[in-house]
Scaffold this active site. Structure first.
Site, PDB file in Angstrom:
ATOM      1  N   ASP A  35       1.147  -1.146  -0.091  1.00  0.00           N
ATOM      2  CA  ASP A  35      -0.149   0.209  -0.065  1.00  0.00           C
ATOM      3  C   ASP A  35       0.755   1.391   0.182  1.00  0.00           C
ATOM      4  O   ASP A  35       1.436   1.515   0.871  1.00  0.00           O
ATOM      5  CB  ASP A  35      -0.876  -0.043   1.171  1.00  0.00           C
ATOM      6  CG  ASP A  35      -1.989   1.050   1.032  1.00  0.00           C
ATOM      7  OD1 ASP A  35      -1.650   2.003   0.495  1.00  0.00           O
ATOM      8  OD2 ASP A  35      -2.764   0.843   1.749  1.00  0.00           O
ATOM      9  N   ILE A  36       0.953   1.861  -1.195  1.00  0.00           N
ATOM     10  CA  ILE A  36       1.911   2.990  -1.312  1.00  0.00           C
ATOM     11  C   ILE A  36       1.807   4.151  -0.280  1.00  0.00           C
ATOM     12  O   ILE A  36       2.363   5.120  -0.137  1.00  0.00           O
ATOM     13  CB  ILE A  36       2.128   3.436  -2.594  1.00  0.00           C
ATOM     14  CG1 ILE A  36       0.751   4.018  -3.381  1.00  0.00           C
ATOM     15  CG2 ILE A  36       2.395   2.391  -3.328  1.00  0.00           C
ATOM     16  CD1 ILE A  36       0.967   4.741  -4.583  1.00  0.00           C
ATOM     17  N   ALA A  59      -2.909   4.056  -8.361  1.00  0.00           N
ATOM     18  CA  ALA A  59      -3.529   5.439  -8.355  1.00  0.00           C
ATOM     19  C   ALA A  59      -5.235   5.254  -7.726  1.00  0.00           C
ATOM     20  O   ALA A  59      -5.616   4.075  -8.126  1.00  0.00           O
ATOM     21  CB  ALA A  59      -3.396   5.905  -9.673  1.00  0.00           C
ATOM     22  N   TYR A 134      -9.671  14.682  -9.085  1.00  0.00           N
ATOM     23  CA  TYR A 134      -9.011  13.750  -9.448  1.00  0.00           C
ATOM     24  C   TYR A 134      -7.981  14.336 -10.185  1.00  0.00           C
ATOM     25  O   TYR A 134      -6.704  13.974  -9.975  1.00  0.00           O
ATOM     26  CB  TYR A 134      -9.712  12.492 -10.657  1.00  0.00           C
ATOM     27  CG  TYR A 134      -8.810  11.878 -11.316  1.00  0.00           C
ATOM     28  CD1 TYR A 134      -8.204  10.773 -10.496  1.00  0.00           C
ATOM     29  CD2 TYR A 134      -8.710  12.111 -12.512  1.00  0.00           C
ATOM     30  CE1 TYR A 134      -7.263   9.999 -11.536  1.00  0.00           C
ATOM     31  CE2 TYR A 134      -7.943  11.219 -13.432  1.00  0.00           C
ATOM     32  CZ  TYR A 134      -7.235  10.215 -12.715  1.00  0.00           C
ATOM     33  OH  TYR A 134      -6.517   9.296 -13.551  1.00  0.00           O
ATOM     34  N   LYS A 138      -3.909  14.318  -9.085  1.00  0.00           N
ATOM     35  CA  LYS A 138      -2.897  13.801 -10.105  1.00  0.00           C
ATOM     36  C   LYS A 138      -1.769  14.786 -10.467  1.00  0.00           C
ATOM     37  O   LYS A 138      -0.639  14.530 -10.353  1.00  0.00           O
ATOM     38  CB  LYS A 138      -3.370  13.296 -11.473  1.00  0.00           C
ATOM     39  CG  LYS A 138      -4.147  12.154 -11.040  1.00  0.00           C
ATOM     40  CD  LYS A 138      -3.328  10.804 -10.687  1.00  0.00           C
ATOM     41  CE  LYS A 138      -2.639  10.327 -11.608  1.00  0.00           C
ATOM     42  NZ  LYS A 138      -1.696   8.901 -11.136  1.00  0.00           N
TER      43      LYS A 138
END
Length: 319
Positions: A35-36, A59, A134, A138
């Site tokens: 889990d980043i 992502a 979103y 990003k």
């Protein structure tokens, strides 16, 4: 070369895993494995594996859900990539991080598209102006990654499709099974991108001599969602889908299709500069074989979906 890839079960992750060179020692992780958003997990994994290359495809990609789940989107799209950048810096690894066309608002681009001024599409140096959360998350992830690790390669792509994972092609085909009429947005323009074609750029994207920075790799030509659906249906008919079982498609305006998150009216990415830089990393004969024309890949993707999906397979088998 030792490679760590995150998000292995996602659309892009699956395709890149399948395209990985045989000489790679690949550790591909899903969210359960890595889990980043958890710094200690990232540090431990990278210290133990000590990769030469980290590829981040993990992502939060649900555009509408991001509006109400902003914390989760921020963690996955900003905090996680930043953790990977720090870990890559600590072990001297290269980081390949994927981003999106939705970092752009699209207002200027649509005006330019209407006048056929191709210089107005978005290139790598244009300033992002996202209009949904979103896209904002990003963009902030891009900034974090490049601030921590300027040598990182940030790849913006768009409207990804493939034989696996959730994507517009699969969705349209399943809707075609259930609805006699499909109303598809015709005032949003972008670049459908085949993940299969994108994966063929992997040797260039991971070349040691490639400079860090932002790269655009998106398909061409640009179309609306409605035009994309028309092309999908042409491929479906060619594969034997009965014409009488294919729904009618009607173009609609975005305003008639209620969504939680606004979409760019145009998010057309210009990939020519990046494509040239990437092809310069490859032998001439290999570079010449690379294409981002999604129309060349779409028939293969449609055929694979019709063969592999039992519901879809049954339609063509009935002819």
């Amino acid at each position: 070369m030792r490679v760590l890839l995150t998000g292995k079960n996602g659309l892009l992750g699956q395709i890149l895993c399948a395209a990985a060179p045989a000489e790679w020692e690949l550790l591909a992780c899903d969210r359960q494995t890595l889990d980043i958003t958890h710094p200690e997990q990232v540090q431990q994994c990278v210290r133990q594996w000590r990769p030469n290359l980290i590829i981040n495809t993990a992502a939060f990609t649900q555009v509408d859900a991001a509006e109400s789940a902003q914390h989760a989107a921020w963690q996955a799209n900003v905090v996680g990539p930043a953790q990977l950048a720090r870990a890559a810096r600590d072990v001297g690894a290269t980081l390949l991080h994927f981003s999106t066309d939705y970092v752009f608002a699209g207002q200027n681009a649509v005006n330019r598209a209407l006048t056929n001024d191709v210089a107005e599409v978005f290139n790598e140096t244009d300033t992002p102006q996202p209009i949904n959360y979103y896209g904002y998350s990003k963009w902030q992830g891009e900034l974090q990654v490049l601030d921590i690790l300027p040598q990182a390669r940030v790849i913006r792509t768009a409207w990804l499709f493939s034989p696996c994972g959730r994507n517009f092609v699969r969705t349209i085909l399943h809707l075609a099974l259930r609805q006699p009429v499909l109303r598809i947005v015709n005032d949003q323009r972008g670049c459908p991108t085949s993940a299969l074609q994108l994966a063929r750029f992997l040797p260039a994207l991971t070349a040691p001599s490639l400079p860090g920075g932002i790269y655009h790799l998106a398909g061409s030509p640009a179309v609306s969602w409605f035009e994309f659906a028309e092309e999908i249906f042409r491929c479906v008919l060619a594969c034997g889908w009965p014409a009488e079982r294919l729904p009618r498609i009607e173009p609609i305006a975005s305003a008639a299709f209620a969504q939680a998150a606004p979409r760019p009216s145009s998010s057309i990415l210009c990939s020519e500069r990046s494509r040239a830089a990437l092809c310069a990393q490859l032998p001439a004969e290999v570079a010449a074989s690379l294409t981002l024309d999604w129309r060349l890949s779409l028939p293969e993707v449609v055929r694979t979906l019709l063969r592999s999906d039992p519901e879809l397979q049954a339609v063509c088998a009935s002819t």
